[in-house]
Design a protein around this motif. Sequence first.
Motif, PDB file in Angstrom:
ATOM      1  N   THR A 150       0.803  -1.072  -0.062  1.00 47.15           N
ATOM      2  CA  THR A 150      -0.126  -0.003  -0.037  1.00 47.15           C
ATOM      3  C   THR A 150       0.776   1.337   0.020  1.00 47.15           C
ATOM      4  N   TRP A 245      -6.997   2.843  -2.874  1.00 48.21           N
ATOM      5  CA  TRP A 245      -7.674   1.473  -2.843  1.00 48.21           C
ATOM      6  C   TRP A 245      -8.691   1.297  -4.030  1.00 48.21           C
ATOM      7  N   HIS A 249      -8.076  -2.393  -4.360  1.00 47.85           N
ATOM      8  CA  HIS A 249      -9.073  -3.391  -4.236  1.00 47.85           C
ATOM      9  C   HIS A 249      -9.796  -3.552  -5.601  1.00 47.85           C
ATOM     10  N   SER A 296     -14.461  -1.456  -2.900  1.00 44.82           N
ATOM     11  CA  SER A 296     -12.986  -1.080  -2.245  1.00 44.82           C
ATOM     12  C   SER A 296     -13.269  -0.047  -1.030  1.00 44.82           C
ATOM     13  N   HIS A 299     -12.026  -0.929   2.889  1.00 43.75           N
ATOM     14  CA  HIS A 299     -10.813  -0.616   3.424  1.00 43.75           C
ATOM     15  C   HIS A 299     -10.845   0.993   3.908  1.00 43.75           C
ATOM     16  N   ASN A 391     -16.990  -4.085  10.435  1.00 40.39           N
ATOM     17  CA  ASN A 391     -15.838  -3.604   9.890  1.00 40.39           C
ATOM     18  C   ASN A 391     -14.979  -2.985  10.805  1.00 40.39           C
ATOM     19  N   HIS A 395     -11.225  -4.677  10.938  1.00 39.24           N
ATOM     20  CA  HIS A 395     -10.521  -4.219   9.679  1.00 39.24           C
ATOM     21  C   HIS A 395      -8.765  -4.295   9.913  1.00 39.24           C
ATOM     22  N   ILE A 400      -8.790  -9.602   7.841  1.00 38.43           N
ATOM     23  CA  ILE A 400      -8.882  -9.063   6.263  1.00 38.43           C
ATOM     24  C   ILE A 400      -7.795  -9.770   5.500  1.00 38.43           C
TER      25      ILE A 400
END
Length: 582
Positions: A150, A245, A249, A296, A299, A391, A395, A400
């Motif tokens: 990331t 993302w 994603h 996405s 996230h 989440n 998360h 995840i």
Amino acid sequence: MATTVPGAMPIPSRPVKGNHSPGEVRTCDTTGLPVCITAQKFVKLHAVAAVIFLLIGGVGAILLGLTRWPAVHLLSAEWYYRILTLHGLNMLIFWILNFEIAILYFVPTTLLNTRLYSAGLAWVGFILMTVGALMVDYIIFAGKADVLMTSYVPLLAHPVFYLGIILHAVGALIGVGNYFGTIYIAKRDHTYEGSVPLVVFGATAAAIIAVVTLLHGAVTLIPTWLWSIGLMGPPDPGWYRITWWGLGHMSQQVNVCAMVAVWYLLATLTTGAKPISEAVCRGAFVLYILFINVASAHHILVDPGVGASWKIWNTSYAMYLAVLASMIHGFTVPGSVEVAMRKKGYDQGLFGWLVSAPWSNPGFSGFFLSLVIFGFGGGITGVVLGTQQINIMAHNTLRIPGHFHVTVVGGTTLAFMALTYYVVPLVFRKEFYARGLCRLQTWLFAAGITMVAVGMSFAGSYGVPRRTWDAEHSGATFAVGVDPGAHVMLGLLGVGAIVAFTALFLFIGLVVAAVFFGKSNAGKAMEPWHVERAVPQAARSAHADPDHYVPGTVVLTGVFLACFAVYYFANWKWLADVWWVR
């Protein structure tokens, strides 16, 4: 006119003249379909590159698995984060994108009987993708990009890291453009009749999502690269996470479309299955294009920079429309196999068709196990983790990566492995050695990656964080207690990593042995993976609507929904225990 794949029903060919020049096309000795020689060359190049990056990412995977296992704890903190960066980029980006470009070159040229749009573009795309990936891997090993996949700002990597990813993405975008050019000339030259086959339609959906994905990458990484060389100030961290993302994603959504297209292709190659309703299947692919990109958002559901109204909308109506598409494919793919098997006479009871399926064919076992793992593992956990309230609890835990290991690895990677058992004999025209090991490989990989995902998911439920070198937080100012059950689950993760890596290494060894040293099958059909026994006509049952009689698939769907309900409400019970309201 029809052609036959060993162990499967005939595949109809399209008796329409193509636009090839003499010597630029050959006829497949197994399927009878045309194969563009130029496209075949680049399919081979991208397939070889994909397997190399799969090996690099796989080595990273076993090192990480043995580090997260507290009893082993293999790597130092520095090398853990370095290898985690290497693993994510090679497995999610370099391996899968190369394989997907190979699919995009092969599918339209063969099924639409046309030539590749541009060999020059294909060379440019391949060179950029390869050079970019090698730049990234080099700079990671040099210790100048320990920022994870990331690369969240204000973390700063060496400029070569960002430039390598940009070059790889540009190369992939050129490959996608080459695909659209191929579709254009096939339509212009009328090389096929009617609408495009469902596999081509699915590949086109993947290509459309890929364009949006790669543009997000450009918007995110080009300014970050300019920052790394001192031409711009640092990007805003909140802005960076949102746009990143859109790349990170959404690239998985490209994988989903490509994977589902491969499911339909392998269902046909292995059992002769045809979609129960092409119109419904195409509609599901359109739902992917329109709505799956918003997935996405899970996230950034814990990010304060995104408004609550948008989060609620995203995790309700928008997400449900994307999930509906996967639910449709999750029914139509096994349903088409059930119809095909029942028509062959394997129709005793609810699951006679499934028991009698060609499980000794790694193309079938790999694709069907991919379907089950992705559906029951990835689908159920994905919807639950995409729920805003759950989440918030889950998360930043191992739940995840537990989720995306059953989607990206148990789903996409296993499906691509299964397809390779046809790519090598049909495209490379080489036969596999040790066919018994080929049959074992898909099962071994499925078992290993399931253990990894279960270990991660339940360790995350115990509160074990993701991206953390030491679950015990040794040396922290305050002691961090970890439930003994978490250690059991992390041990399961480590054992599963060993099993999955063994299967991955076996796959690479089998492919390399076949491609470089395998027996040529040029001029004859590939050796069948499975030979079906004939079922006497008298033993077959008659149904009023044989094209839509799928009681076994209906029951399997009911089991899936029951598992989903249990897991979903168990998570809400857990949430109620955490957020106790009197």
